[in-house]
Scaffold this motif. Structure first.
Motif, PDB file in Angstrom:
ATOM      1  N   LEU A  44       0.859  -1.185   0.000  1.00 38.88           N
ATOM      2  CA  LEU A  44       0.000   0.000   0.000  1.00 38.88           C
ATOM      3  C   LEU A  44       0.895   1.234   0.000  1.00 38.88           C
ATOM      4  N   GLU A  45       0.464   2.291  -0.688  1.00 34.21           N
ATOM      5  CA  GLU A  45       1.238   3.530  -0.735  1.00 34.21           C
ATOM      6  C   GLU A  45       0.655   4.554   0.221  1.00 34.21           C
ATOM      7  N   ASP A  46       1.538   5.270   0.920  1.00 33.62           N
ATOM      8  CA  ASP A  46       1.140   6.348   1.829  1.00 33.62           C
ATOM      9  C   ASP A  46       1.604   7.668   1.236  1.00 33.62           C
ATOM     10  N   GLY A  47       0.689   8.311   0.503  1.00 33.49           N
ATOM     11  CA  GLY A  47       1.030   9.588  -0.118  1.00 33.49           C
ATOM     12  C   GLY A  47       1.084  10.744   0.856  1.00 33.49           C
ATOM     13  N   GLY A  48       0.561  10.537   2.084  1.00 33.35           N
ATOM     14  CA  GLY A  48       0.558  11.611   3.075  1.00 33.35           C
ATOM     15  C   GLY A  48       1.656  11.479   4.100  1.00 33.35           C
ATOM     16  N   ALA A  49       2.632  10.621   3.841  1.00 31.22           N
ATOM     17  CA  ALA A  49       3.714  10.417   4.814  1.00 31.22           C
ATOM     18  C   ALA A  49       4.525  11.698   4.978  1.00 31.22           C
ATOM     19  N   PRO A  50       4.882  12.063   6.225  1.00 27.84           N
ATOM     20  CA  PRO A  50       5.666  13.278   6.447  1.00 27.84           C
ATOM     21  C   PRO A  50       7.104  13.090   5.978  1.00 27.84           C
ATOM     22  N   ALA A  51       7.743  14.197   5.648  1.00 24.62           N
ATOM     23  CA  ALA A  51       9.152  14.147   5.287  1.00 24.62           C
ATOM     24  C   ALA A  51       9.983  13.885   6.536  1.00 24.62           C
ATOM     25  N   GLY A  52      11.242  13.491   6.343  1.00 30.03           N
ATOM     26  CA  GLY A  52      12.102  13.225   7.484  1.00 30.03           C
ATOM     27  C   GLY A  52      12.282  11.746   7.699  1.00 30.03           C
ATOM     28  N   PRO A  53      12.481  11.341   8.966  1.00 35.66           N
ATOM     29  CA  PRO A  53      12.705   9.924   9.251  1.00 35.66           C
ATOM     30  C   PRO A  53      11.521   9.078   8.792  1.00 35.66           C
ATOM     31  N   MET A  54      11.827   7.843   8.440  1.00 41.95           N
ATOM     32  CA  MET A  54      10.775   6.937   7.983  1.00 41.95           C
ATOM     33  C   MET A  54       9.795   6.648   9.123  1.00 41.95           C
ATOM     34  N   PRO A  55       8.494   6.856   8.915  1.00 46.16           N
ATOM     35  CA  PRO A  55       7.514   6.557   9.969  1.00 46.16           C
ATOM     36  C   PRO A  55       7.457   5.058  10.262  1.00 46.16           C
ATOM     37  N   VAL A  56       6.885   4.738  11.417  1.00 50.36           N
ATOM     38  CA  VAL A  56       6.614   3.357  11.771  1.00 50.36           C
ATOM     39  C   VAL A  56       5.207   3.017  11.303  1.00 50.36           C
ATOM     40  N   TYR A  57       5.058   1.851  10.683  1.00 50.49           N
ATOM     41  CA  TYR A  57       3.760   1.418  10.187  1.00 50.49           C
ATOM     42  C   TYR A  57       3.347   0.118  10.876  1.00 50.49           C
ATOM     43  N   GLY A  58       2.057  -0.073  10.992  1.00 52.07           N
ATOM     44  CA  GLY A  58       1.518  -1.305  11.541  1.00 52.07           C
ATOM     45  C   GLY A  58       0.530  -1.910  10.568  1.00 52.07           C
ATOM     46  N   VAL A  59       0.538  -3.232  10.449  1.00 47.74           N
ATOM     47  CA  VAL A  59      -0.370  -3.931   9.536  1.00 47.74           C
ATOM     48  C   VAL A  59      -1.082  -5.045  10.301  1.00 47.74           C
ATOM     49  N   VAL A  60      -2.389  -5.129  10.120  1.00 40.96           N
ATOM     50  CA  VAL A  60      -3.209  -6.161  10.742  1.00 40.96           C
ATOM     51  C   VAL A  60      -4.012  -6.869   9.655  1.00 40.96           C
ATOM     52  N   ALA A  61      -4.136  -8.172   9.787  1.00 35.31           N
ATOM     53  CA  ALA A  61      -4.987  -8.949   8.888  1.00 35.31           C
ATOM     54  C   ALA A  61      -6.319  -9.213   9.582  1.00 35.31           C
ATOM     55  N   SER A  62      -7.415  -9.106   8.849  1.00 32.92           N
ATOM     56  CA  SER A  62      -8.724  -9.346   9.449  1.00 32.92           C
ATOM     57  C   SER A  62      -9.633 -10.056   8.462  1.00 32.92           C
ATOM     58  N   ILE A  63     -10.570 -10.797   9.032  1.00 30.16           N
ATOM     59  CA  ILE A  63     -11.575 -11.482   8.227  1.00 30.16           C
ATOM     60  C   ILE A  63     -12.813 -11.686   9.084  1.00 30.16           C
ATOM     61  N   SER A  64     -13.945 -11.248   8.575  1.00 29.17           N
ATOM     62  CA  SER A  64     -15.234 -11.430   9.256  1.00 29.17           C
ATOM     63  C   SER A  64     -15.206 -10.968  10.700  1.00 29.17           C
ATOM     64  N   GLY A  65     -14.608  -9.808  10.928  1.00 25.78           N
ATOM     65  CA  GLY A  65     -14.600  -9.236  12.264  1.00 25.78           C
ATOM     66  C   GLY A  65     -13.504  -9.752  13.168  1.00 25.78           C
ATOM     67  N   ARG A  66     -12.753 -10.770  12.760  1.00 25.11           N
ATOM     68  CA  ARG A  66     -11.639 -11.295  13.540  1.00 25.11           C
ATOM     69  C   ARG A  66     -10.348 -10.695  13.018  1.00 25.11           C
ATOM     70  N   ALA A  67      -9.442 -10.335  13.936  1.00 21.78           N
ATOM     71  CA  ALA A  67      -8.209  -9.661  13.537  1.00 21.78           C
ATOM     72  C   ALA A  67      -6.995 -10.341  14.138  1.00 21.78           C
ATOM     73  N   SER A  68      -5.894 -10.209  13.441  1.00 23.28           N
ATOM     74  CA  SER A  68      -4.625 -10.752  13.915  1.00 23.28           C
ATOM     75  C   SER A  68      -3.950  -9.747  14.849  1.00 23.28           C
ATOM     76  N   GLU A  69      -2.821 -10.147  15.394  1.00 18.84           N
ATOM     77  CA  GLU A  69      -1.972  -9.185  16.086  1.00 18.84           C
ATOM     78  C   GLU A  69      -1.370  -8.240  15.057  1.00 18.84           C
ATOM     79  N   VAL A  70      -0.939  -7.074  15.532  1.00 19.27           N
ATOM     80  CA  VAL A  70      -0.320  -6.105  14.639  1.00 19.27           C
ATOM     81  C   VAL A  70       1.139  -6.480  14.397  1.00 19.27           C
ATOM     82  N   THR A  71       1.563  -6.327  13.165  1.00 20.62           N
ATOM     83  CA  THR A  71       2.978  -6.464  12.809  1.00 20.62           C
ATOM     84  C   THR A  71       3.487  -5.079  12.444  1.00 20.62           C
ATOM     85  N   ARG A  72       4.566  -4.657  13.101  1.00 21.03           N
ATOM     86  CA  ARG A  72       5.081  -3.299  12.923  1.00 21.03           C
ATOM     87  C   ARG A  72       6.345  -3.291  12.073  1.00 21.03           C
TER      88      ARG A  72
END
Length: 369
Positions: free
Chosen positions: A201-229
Protein backbone atom coordinates in the motif's frame (compact mmCIF):
# COMPACT_ATOMS: atom_id res chain seq x y z
CA UNK A 1 -66.59 -6.08 21.26
CA UNK A 2 -66.01 -9.69 22.24
CA UNK A 3 -65.40 -10.61 18.60
CA UNK A 4 -62.80 -7.84 18.22
CA UNK A 5 -60.96 -8.90 21.36
CA UNK A 6 -61.07 -12.55 20.32
CA UNK A 7 -59.60 -11.72 16.91
CA UNK A 8 -56.87 -9.62 18.53
CA UNK A 9 -55.98 -12.45 20.92
CA UNK A 10 -55.91 -14.85 17.98
CA UNK A 11 -53.34 -12.67 16.21
CA UNK A 12 -55.64 -11.15 13.58
CA UNK A 13 -55.58 -7.39 14.28
CA UNK A 14 -56.89 -6.39 10.83
CA UNK A 15 -59.92 -8.61 11.34
CA UNK A 16 -60.34 -7.10 14.80
CA UNK A 17 -60.18 -3.60 13.28
CA UNK A 18 -63.14 -4.50 11.05
CA UNK A 19 -65.22 -5.44 14.10
CA UNK A 20 -64.31 -2.11 15.73
CA UNK A 21 -65.53 -0.21 12.67
CA UNK A 22 -68.87 -2.01 12.92
CA UNK A 23 -69.05 -1.40 16.69
CA UNK A 24 -68.49 2.34 16.27
CA UNK A 25 -71.55 2.52 14.04
CA UNK A 26 -73.68 0.64 16.57
CA UNK A 27 -72.80 2.36 19.86
CA UNK A 28 -74.29 5.67 18.85
CA UNK A 29 -74.47 8.07 21.84
CA UNK A 30 -73.65 5.43 24.47
CA UNK A 31 -70.58 7.01 26.11
CA UNK A 32 -69.64 3.93 28.13
CA UNK A 33 -69.75 1.67 25.10
CA UNK A 34 -67.84 4.24 23.06
CA UNK A 35 -65.02 4.26 25.61
CA UNK A 36 -64.82 0.48 25.47
CA UNK A 37 -64.69 0.53 21.67
CA UNK A 38 -62.03 3.25 21.75
CA UNK A 39 -59.84 1.28 24.17
CA UNK A 40 -59.96 -1.84 22.00
CA UNK A 41 -59.27 0.27 18.92
CA UNK A 42 -56.17 1.74 20.53
CA UNK A 43 -54.90 -1.75 21.35
CA UNK A 44 -55.43 -2.78 17.75
CA UNK A 45 -53.69 0.33 16.41
CA UNK A 46 -50.71 -0.37 18.66
CA UNK A 47 -50.38 -3.93 17.37
CA UNK A 48 -50.73 -2.78 13.75
CA UNK A 49 -48.00 -0.16 14.26
CA UNK A 50 -45.72 -2.77 15.84
CA UNK A 51 -46.43 -5.11 12.95
CA UNK A 52 -45.09 -2.54 10.48
CA UNK A 53 -41.88 -2.22 12.51
CA UNK A 54 -41.48 -5.99 12.72
CA UNK A 55 -42.11 -6.36 9.00
CA UNK A 56 -39.26 -3.94 8.32
CA UNK A 57 -37.06 -5.85 10.74
CA UNK A 58 -37.92 -9.22 9.22
CA UNK A 59 -37.18 -8.07 5.69
CA UNK A 60 -33.93 -6.38 6.76
CA UNK A 61 -32.74 -9.42 8.73
CA UNK A 62 -33.52 -11.84 5.91
CA UNK A 63 -31.74 -9.60 3.42
CA UNK A 64 -28.68 -9.69 5.69
CA UNK A 65 -29.04 -13.45 6.27
CA UNK A 66 -29.62 -12.84 9.99
CA UNK A 67 -32.23 -15.56 10.05
CA UNK A 68 -32.07 -16.35 13.77
CA UNK A 69 -32.85 -12.71 14.59
CA UNK A 70 -35.54 -12.63 11.90
CA UNK A 71 -37.31 -15.63 13.40
CA UNK A 72 -36.96 -14.81 17.09
CA UNK A 73 -37.47 -11.06 17.07
CA UNK A 74 -39.73 -10.35 14.11
CA UNK A 75 -41.35 -13.28 12.33
CA UNK A 76 -42.43 -14.86 15.61
CA UNK A 77 -44.29 -11.65 16.52
CA UNK A 78 -45.94 -11.48 13.10
CA UNK A 79 -46.93 -15.14 13.29
CA UNK A 80 -48.42 -14.89 16.80
CA UNK A 81 -49.74 -11.33 16.97
CA UNK A 82 -50.29 -10.10 13.40
CA UNK A 83 -50.87 -13.10 11.16
CA UNK A 84 -53.29 -11.20 8.91
CA UNK A 85 -51.00 -8.18 8.38
CA UNK A 86 -49.38 -8.52 4.95
CA UNK A 87 -45.95 -7.29 3.92
CA UNK A 88 -46.24 -3.49 3.49
CA UNK A 89 -44.30 -3.92 0.24
CA UNK A 90 -46.78 -5.49 -2.17
CA UNK A 91 -43.86 -6.86 -4.19
CA UNK A 92 -42.19 -8.37 -1.14
CA UNK A 93 -42.23 -11.92 0.16
CA UNK A 94 -45.07 -13.19 2.30
CA UNK A 95 -44.70 -14.03 5.97
CA UNK A 96 -44.96 -17.74 5.24
CA UNK A 97 -42.24 -17.52 2.59
CA UNK A 98 -39.86 -15.62 4.90
CA UNK A 99 -40.48 -18.06 7.76
CA UNK A 100 -39.82 -21.02 5.46
CA UNK A 101 -36.66 -19.44 4.08
CA UNK A 102 -35.36 -18.53 7.53
CA UNK A 103 -36.06 -21.95 9.04
CA UNK A 104 -34.41 -23.70 6.09
CA UNK A 105 -31.31 -21.52 6.43
CA UNK A 106 -31.04 -22.16 10.17
CA UNK A 107 -31.36 -25.93 9.61
CA UNK A 108 -28.78 -25.91 6.81
CA UNK A 109 -26.37 -23.82 8.90
CA UNK A 110 -26.76 -26.30 11.74
CA UNK A 111 -26.00 -29.18 9.40
CA UNK A 112 -22.87 -27.47 8.11
CA UNK A 113 -21.75 -26.62 11.62
CA UNK A 114 -22.04 -30.22 12.74
CA UNK A 115 -19.68 -31.16 9.90
CA UNK A 116 -16.96 -28.63 10.77
CA UNK A 117 -13.44 -30.07 10.32
CA UNK A 118 -11.12 -30.17 13.32
CA UNK A 119 -8.09 -29.09 11.28
CA UNK A 120 -7.52 -25.36 12.07
CA UNK A 121 -6.29 -24.77 8.54
CA UNK A 122 -9.68 -25.88 7.15
CA UNK A 123 -11.92 -24.79 10.01
CA UNK A 124 -11.87 -21.03 9.29
CA UNK A 125 -13.31 -21.39 5.79
CA UNK A 126 -15.84 -23.97 6.99
CA UNK A 127 -17.06 -21.64 9.74
CA UNK A 128 -17.33 -18.79 7.23
CA UNK A 129 -19.39 -21.08 5.00
CA UNK A 130 -21.84 -21.59 7.88
CA UNK A 131 -22.08 -17.83 8.43
CA UNK A 132 -22.58 -17.29 4.72
CA UNK A 133 -25.78 -19.34 5.04
CA UNK A 134 -26.90 -17.87 8.38
CA UNK A 135 -24.92 -14.83 9.49
CA UNK A 136 -26.08 -14.91 13.11
CA UNK A 137 -25.66 -18.63 13.80
CA UNK A 138 -24.55 -18.41 17.44
CA UNK A 139 -22.35 -21.52 17.56
CA UNK A 140 -20.55 -20.58 14.34
CA UNK A 141 -19.94 -17.06 15.60
CA UNK A 142 -18.52 -18.48 18.83
CA UNK A 143 -16.31 -20.85 16.84
CA UNK A 144 -15.10 -17.97 14.71
CA UNK A 145 -14.22 -15.99 17.83
CA UNK A 146 -11.96 -18.83 18.95
CA UNK A 147 -10.02 -18.98 15.69
CA UNK A 148 -6.82 -17.00 15.39
CA UNK A 149 -6.12 -14.96 12.29
CA UNK A 150 -2.52 -15.24 11.15
CA UNK A 151 -0.57 -11.99 11.51
CA UNK A 152 1.13 -10.47 8.44
CA UNK A 153 4.79 -11.30 8.06
CA UNK A 154 7.65 -8.81 7.96
CA UNK A 155 6.55 -5.23 7.22
CA UNK A 156 8.92 -2.96 5.29
CA UNK A 157 8.65 0.68 4.20
CA UNK A 158 10.54 2.40 1.37
CA UNK A 159 10.29 5.99 0.19
CA UNK A 160 9.88 6.85 -3.50
CA UNK A 161 11.55 9.94 -5.06
CA UNK A 162 8.29 11.90 -4.79
CA UNK A 163 8.09 11.29 -1.02
CA UNK A 164 5.42 8.59 -1.16
CA UNK A 165 6.12 5.65 1.15
CA UNK A 166 5.43 2.14 -0.12
CA UNK A 167 4.54 -0.27 2.69
CA UNK A 168 4.76 -3.98 1.91
CA UNK A 169 4.45 -7.14 3.96
CA UNK A 170 4.34 -10.91 3.76
CA UNK A 171 0.85 -12.34 3.48
CA UNK A 172 -1.03 -13.83 6.42
CA UNK A 173 -1.31 -17.60 6.68
CA UNK A 174 -5.10 -17.10 6.82
CA UNK A 175 -6.72 -16.93 3.39
CA UNK A 176 -8.99 -14.17 2.02
CA UNK A 177 -8.06 -11.60 4.68
CA UNK A 178 -8.18 -7.83 4.39
CA UNK A 179 -5.19 -5.79 5.57
CA UNK A 180 -5.43 -2.50 7.39
CA UNK A 181 -2.37 -0.23 7.52
CA UNK A 182 -1.76 2.53 10.08
CA UNK A 183 1.04 5.05 10.64
CA UNK A 184 2.41 5.89 14.10
CA UNK A 185 2.16 9.63 14.84
CA UNK A 186 4.48 11.64 17.06
CA UNK A 187 1.86 11.83 19.84
CA UNK A 188 1.71 8.05 20.08
CA UNK A 189 -1.63 7.64 18.30
CA UNK A 190 -2.15 5.81 15.01
CA UNK A 191 -3.62 7.12 11.77
CA UNK A 192 -5.27 4.85 9.23
CA UNK A 193 -3.45 4.82 5.88
CA UNK A 194 -5.75 2.43 4.08
CA UNK A 195 -7.11 -1.07 3.52
CA UNK A 196 -6.26 -3.58 0.86
CA UNK A 197 -6.47 -7.27 0.04
CA UNK A 198 -3.02 -7.11 -1.52
CA UNK A 199 0.32 -7.06 0.27
CA UNK A 200 1.42 -3.49 -0.45
CA UNK A 201 0.00 0.00 0.00
CA UNK A 202 1.24 3.53 -0.73
CA UNK A 203 1.14 6.35 1.83
CA UNK A 204 1.03 9.59 -0.12
CA UNK A 205 0.56 11.61 3.07
CA UNK A 206 3.71 10.42 4.81
CA UNK A 207 5.67 13.28 6.45
CA UNK A 208 9.15 14.15 5.29
CA UNK A 209 12.10 13.22 7.48
CA UNK A 210 12.71 9.92 9.25
CA UNK A 211 10.78 6.94 7.98
CA UNK A 212 7.51 6.56 9.97
CA UNK A 213 6.61 3.36 11.77
CA UNK A 214 3.76 1.42 10.19
CA UNK A 215 1.52 -1.30 11.54
CA UNK A 216 -0.37 -3.93 9.54
CA UNK A 217 -3.21 -6.16 10.74
CA UNK A 218 -4.99 -8.95 8.89
CA UNK A 219 -8.72 -9.35 9.45
CA UNK A 220 -11.58 -11.48 8.23
CA UNK A 221 -15.23 -11.43 9.26
CA UNK A 222 -14.60 -9.24 12.26
CA UNK A 223 -11.64 -11.29 13.54
CA UNK A 224 -8.21 -9.66 13.54
CA UNK A 225 -4.63 -10.75 13.91
CA UNK A 226 -1.97 -9.19 16.09
CA UNK A 227 -0.32 -6.11 14.64
CA UNK A 228 2.98 -6.46 12.81
CA UNK A 229 5.08 -3.30 12.92
CA UNK A 230 7.70 -2.08 10.49
CA UNK A 231 10.13 -1.35 13.34
CA UNK A 232 9.95 -4.96 14.54
CA UNK A 233 10.51 -7.19 11.54
CA UNK A 234 10.83 -10.51 13.33
CA UNK A 235 7.62 -11.04 15.33
CA UNK A 236 4.33 -9.20 15.75
CA UNK A 237 4.00 -6.89 18.75
CA UNK A 238 6.23 -4.38 20.49
CA UNK A 239 9.98 -4.07 19.79
CA UNK A 240 10.69 -5.51 23.27
CA UNK A 241 8.71 -8.62 22.41
CA UNK A 242 5.57 -7.74 24.38
CA UNK A 243 2.34 -7.56 22.39
CA UNK A 244 1.23 -4.16 21.16
CA UNK A 245 -1.86 -2.68 22.79
CA UNK A 246 -4.58 -3.20 20.24
CA UNK A 247 -8.16 -2.15 19.60
CA UNK A 248 -11.11 -4.15 18.36
CA UNK A 249 -9.49 -4.94 15.04
CA UNK A 250 -6.01 -5.59 16.40
CA UNK A 251 -4.56 -2.11 15.80
CA UNK A 252 -2.74 -0.09 18.45
CA UNK A 253 -5.40 2.04 20.08
CA UNK A 254 -3.82 3.23 23.32
CA UNK A 255 -1.57 6.15 24.02
CA UNK A 256 0.99 6.25 26.83
CA UNK A 257 -0.14 4.62 30.04
CA UNK A 258 -3.04 2.76 28.46
CA UNK A 259 -5.16 5.90 27.91
CA UNK A 260 -7.32 6.19 24.82
CA UNK A 261 -5.43 7.33 21.72
CA UNK A 262 -6.35 10.51 19.88
CA UNK A 263 -9.85 10.14 18.47
CA UNK A 264 -10.08 9.02 14.88
CA UNK A 265 -12.91 11.01 13.25
CA UNK A 266 -14.08 7.79 11.57
CA UNK A 267 -12.67 4.73 13.36
CA UNK A 268 -12.32 1.81 10.94
CA UNK A 269 -13.69 4.10 8.22
CA UNK A 270 -17.19 4.12 9.77
CA UNK A 271 -19.14 7.35 10.41
CA UNK A 272 -19.76 7.89 14.11
CA UNK A 273 -22.90 8.72 16.07
CA UNK A 274 -23.51 12.37 17.01
CA UNK A 275 -25.24 14.31 19.77
CA UNK A 276 -24.93 11.55 22.36
CA UNK A 277 -26.98 12.53 25.42
CA UNK A 278 -29.51 11.38 28.04
CA UNK A 279 -33.25 11.96 27.68
CA UNK A 280 -35.95 10.59 29.95
CA UNK A 281 -33.68 7.86 31.27
CA UNK A 282 -32.59 6.71 27.79
CA UNK A 283 -29.36 7.13 25.88
CA UNK A 284 -30.15 9.00 22.65
CA UNK A 285 -28.04 10.02 19.67
CA UNK A 286 -28.16 10.78 15.97
CA UNK A 287 -27.58 7.76 13.73
CA UNK A 288 -25.11 8.41 10.90
CA UNK A 289 -26.16 7.63 7.37
CA UNK A 290 -25.61 3.99 6.46
CA UNK A 291 -25.21 2.74 10.04
CA UNK A 292 -27.97 0.41 11.28
CA UNK A 293 -26.21 -1.22 14.26
CA UNK A 294 -24.00 0.10 17.05
CA UNK A 295 -22.09 -1.36 19.98
CA UNK A 296 -22.76 0.37 23.31
CA UNK A 297 -19.88 0.03 25.78
CA UNK A 298 -20.12 0.95 29.48
CA UNK A 299 -17.46 1.04 32.19
CA UNK A 300 -18.02 2.32 35.77
CA UNK A 301 -14.49 3.41 36.70
CA UNK A 302 -13.18 5.15 33.56
CA UNK A 303 -14.05 5.86 29.92
CA UNK A 304 -13.87 2.69 27.80
CA UNK A 305 -10.55 2.44 26.02
CA UNK A 306 -12.11 0.79 22.96
CA UNK A 307 -15.08 -1.49 22.13
CA UNK A 308 -13.07 -4.52 23.31
CA UNK A 309 -12.10 -3.01 26.68
CA UNK A 310 -11.97 -6.08 29.00
CA UNK A 311 -13.16 -4.02 31.98
CA UNK A 312 -16.30 -2.82 30.22
CA UNK A 313 -19.70 -4.32 29.41
CA UNK A 314 -20.98 -4.06 25.88
CA UNK A 315 -24.13 -4.89 23.94
CA UNK A 316 -25.37 -4.44 20.40
CA UNK A 317 -28.30 -2.16 19.53
CA UNK A 318 -30.05 -2.09 16.15
CA UNK A 319 -31.74 1.01 14.80
CA UNK A 320 -34.97 -1.02 14.84
CA UNK A 321 -34.71 -1.65 18.58
CA UNK A 322 -33.72 1.99 19.10
CA UNK A 323 -36.82 3.10 17.19
CA UNK A 324 -39.12 0.81 19.17
CA UNK A 325 -37.80 1.90 22.59
CA UNK A 326 -37.09 5.53 21.71
CA UNK A 327 -33.43 5.20 22.71
CA UNK A 328 -31.04 2.85 24.47
CA UNK A 329 -31.72 1.53 27.96
CA UNK A 330 -28.68 1.16 30.21
CA UNK A 331 -29.00 -2.19 32.03
CA UNK A 332 -29.85 -1.84 35.71
CA UNK A 333 -26.92 -4.02 36.77
CA UNK A 334 -24.36 -1.50 35.46
CA UNK A 335 -23.27 0.75 38.37
CA UNK A 336 -24.07 4.46 38.28
CA UNK A 337 -22.36 6.73 37.54
CA UNK A 338 -20.58 5.12 34.61
CA UNK A 339 -18.89 6.03 31.37
CA UNK A 340 -20.67 5.09 28.13
CA UNK A 341 -19.39 5.15 24.55
CA UNK A 342 -20.97 4.09 21.27
CA UNK A 343 -19.09 2.45 18.39
CA UNK A 344 -20.51 2.15 14.90
CA UNK A 345 -20.82 -1.29 13.29
CA UNK A 346 -20.80 -2.55 9.75
CA UNK A 347 -22.53 -5.68 8.49
CA UNK A 348 -20.11 -7.39 6.07
CA UNK A 349 -21.35 -9.08 2.87
CA UNK A 350 -20.87 -12.41 4.67
CA UNK A 351 -23.30 -11.18 7.33
CA UNK A 352 -20.60 -10.91 10.02
CA UNK A 353 -20.68 -7.78 12.16
CA UNK A 354 -17.54 -5.64 12.20
CA UNK A 355 -17.25 -3.23 15.13
CA UNK A 356 -15.28 0.01 14.68
CA UNK A 357 -11.90 0.03 16.41
CA UNK A 358 -12.78 3.11 18.47
CA UNK A 359 -15.29 5.81 19.31
CA UNK A 360 -15.89 9.20 17.73
CA UNK A 361 -15.17 12.33 19.75
CA UNK A 362 -18.91 13.00 20.20
CA UNK A 363 -19.76 9.37 20.99
CA UNK A 364 -18.85 9.38 24.71
CA UNK A 365 -20.87 10.41 27.77
CA UNK A 366 -20.72 10.10 31.55
CA UNK A 367 -23.98 8.50 32.69
CA UNK A 368 -25.17 9.58 36.12
CA UNK A 369 -28.93 8.88 36.05
Amino acid sequence: MRAARASLRAGRPKEAAGFVVDARRLVGDDAVAARSVRAVGEDIDRVLAEAVVHWRGAVSCCAGRRFVEALSQHLDFLDRRAADVANPDPRGASRELLIGRARAAVIEAGRLFEALPADPALRMQAVLAVLDVCADHAEARAALAELRVGAPGRVTAARKPDGTVVISWTSSATEQVEYRVTRLLVDGSWRVVGRTRGTALEDGGAPAGPMPVYGVVASISGRASEVTRSDQPSTPGQPDGSPAATGADGFPSNGPGGTPAAADPEPSGLPTVRALSERDGLLVFDWPTGITEVMVVARPDAPPVDPEDPRAQRWKVTNMRYEIEGGVRIPAEIPRPCHVAVASCRREPSGTLTVAAGFGAAARIRWVR
